[in-house]
Write an enzyme that holds these catalytic residues in place. Sequence first.
Site: not given
Length: 148
Positions: A50, A103
């Site tokens: 991610s 992230h």
Amino acid sequence: MVNCYSLNSVGPTVEITSGPRRFIAVYLTSAIASSAMSYWFCKAPAIGASGAIFGLVGSVAVFVTRHRGMIGGGREELQHIAQVIVLNMVVGLMSKGIDNWGHFGGLIGGVATSWLLGPAWKYKSMSIDGRRVFVDRPPISYLTNRRK
């Protein structure tokens, strides 16, 4: 599944606009930056795709920002990208097991790599048949005095 869907959604765009070598550079740099940020700031560091995908999203944002004159402003595209980032960060804050530091690190890695290596198309001339001719001069070419 979400990572697979996201990679399939944004990956081809980055590869088409940047080329396969730059795509790999952005993806790997984003993955490393994501893991490093997670390691430094998260109590339970994570490794996953991610963060690298966030880097690809950042790469698209750099491309749109850099070429907004060629693509008609890019305001809507940038707003959409910002909404996707904010939504994912909010989901990360509300869910256990999602590492927003990773992230964020991936996003920073993707933006930095794309800013330095990403395509920077400039209008050069008009061809004999009336088509515009562009050259690609990413900032790294000016830093290394290597021009294409």
